[in-house]
Design an enzyme around this catalytic site. Structure first.
Site, PDB file in Angstrom:
ATOM      1  N   LYS A   1       0.865  -1.187   0.000  1.00 55.67           N
ATOM      2  CA  LYS A   1       0.000   0.000   0.000  1.00 55.67           C
ATOM      3  C   LYS A   1       0.897   1.230   0.000  1.00 55.67           C
ATOM      4  CE  LYS A   1      -3.185   3.081   1.021  1.00 55.67           C
ATOM      5  NZ  LYS A   1      -2.474   4.333   0.811  1.00 55.67           N
TER       6      LYS A   1
ATOM      7  N   LEU B   1       0.174   9.655  -2.660  1.00 54.15           N
ATOM      8  CA  LEU B   1       0.831  10.739  -3.387  1.00 54.15           C
ATOM      9  C   LEU B   1       1.874  10.224  -4.369  1.00 54.15           C
ATOM     10  CD1 LEU B   1       1.321  13.145  -0.361  1.00 54.15           C
ATOM     11  CD2 LEU B   1      -0.587  13.051  -1.983  1.00 54.15           C
TER      12      LEU B   1
ATOM     13  N   SER C   1       5.639   8.717   7.500  1.00 54.16           N
ATOM     14  CA  SER C   1       5.585   9.753   8.529  1.00 54.16           C
ATOM     15  C   SER C   1       5.341   9.162   9.914  1.00 54.16           C
ATOM     16  CB  SER C   1       4.481  10.760   8.212  1.00 54.16           C
ATOM     17  OG  SER C   1       3.209  10.190   8.474  1.00 54.16           O
TER      18      SER C   1
ATOM     19  N   GLU D   1       9.689   2.435  10.040  1.00 51.76           N
ATOM     20  CA  GLU D   1      10.769   3.365   9.710  1.00 51.76           C
ATOM     21  C   GLU D   1      10.106   4.723   9.552  1.00 51.76           C
ATOM     22  OE1 GLU D   1      13.361   1.971   6.495  1.00 51.76           O
ATOM     23  OE2 GLU D   1      12.306   0.064   6.669  1.00 51.76           O
TER      24      GLU D   1
ATOM     25  N   CYS E   1      13.420   9.110   2.545  1.00 56.47           N
ATOM     26  CA  CYS E   1      13.647   9.158   3.995  1.00 56.47           C
ATOM     27  C   CYS E   1      15.108   8.907   4.347  1.00 56.47           C
ATOM     28  CB  CYS E   1      12.750   8.172   4.723  1.00 56.47           C
ATOM     29  SG  CYS E   1      13.134   6.446   4.371  1.00 56.47           S
TER      30      CYS E   1
END
Length: 155
Positions: free
Chosen positions: A21, A25, A79, A100, A134
């Protein structure tokens, strides 16, 4: 795509089915990964890509994903807010989870490092994918004995 592949490949190699999933965005690369898998013989249901839903895990999306009876492991990169929502929703099932969250990757530059190599890695680390990963090296932690030389080289 790199993050999705890094999570999907080991699970598939171990014989596990994967529900991927991606962020609403940025779903196209993951859809392509699923397409490539199908074109190259992955059994039906081995890799399922679902899209849509709020990026913050609210409005039932997190609850729906984490409470599925066949979910054995939750692995999430994103996030802190979305990770918290996912973990909260899966806590009642005591799901194994790997999160993470956030991201402020540091590049460590030790005293014996090559200044040229450190500059190259710093540039690649922060500017790859326009810095939108990230693992972007958004911080440099440099030994004080070479800090001035490295900063000059980065100018």
């Amino acid at each position: 795509l790199m993050q999705a592949a890094a999570k999907v490949a080991p699970a598939l190699a171990a014989g596990c089915s994967v529900l991927l999933k991606p962020s609403p965005l940025a779903s196209l690369t993951c859809l392509k990964l699923g397409e490539i898998g199908r074109e190259n013989g992955l059994p039906e249901g081995a890799l399922t890509v679902i899209t849509g839903g709020p990026p913050d895990g609210k409005e039932g999306g997190a609850d729906c994903l984490t409470n599925h009876p066949r979910l054995d492991l939750l692995s999430f990169t994103g996030s802190s807010a979305a990770g918290s929502a996912l973990l909260h929703c899966s806590a009642n099932k005591l799901r194994r989870s790997s999160l993470e969250l956030g991201g402020k990757g540091a590049l460590l530059v030790f005293e014996d490092a090559s200044i040229d190599a450190a500059v190259d890695w710093a540039m690649v680390g922060i500017f790859s994918a326009a810095g939108q990963v990230c693992s972007a090296t958004s911080r440099l932690l440099v030994h004080e004995s070479i800090a001035t030389e490295l900063l000059k080289a980065l100018e």
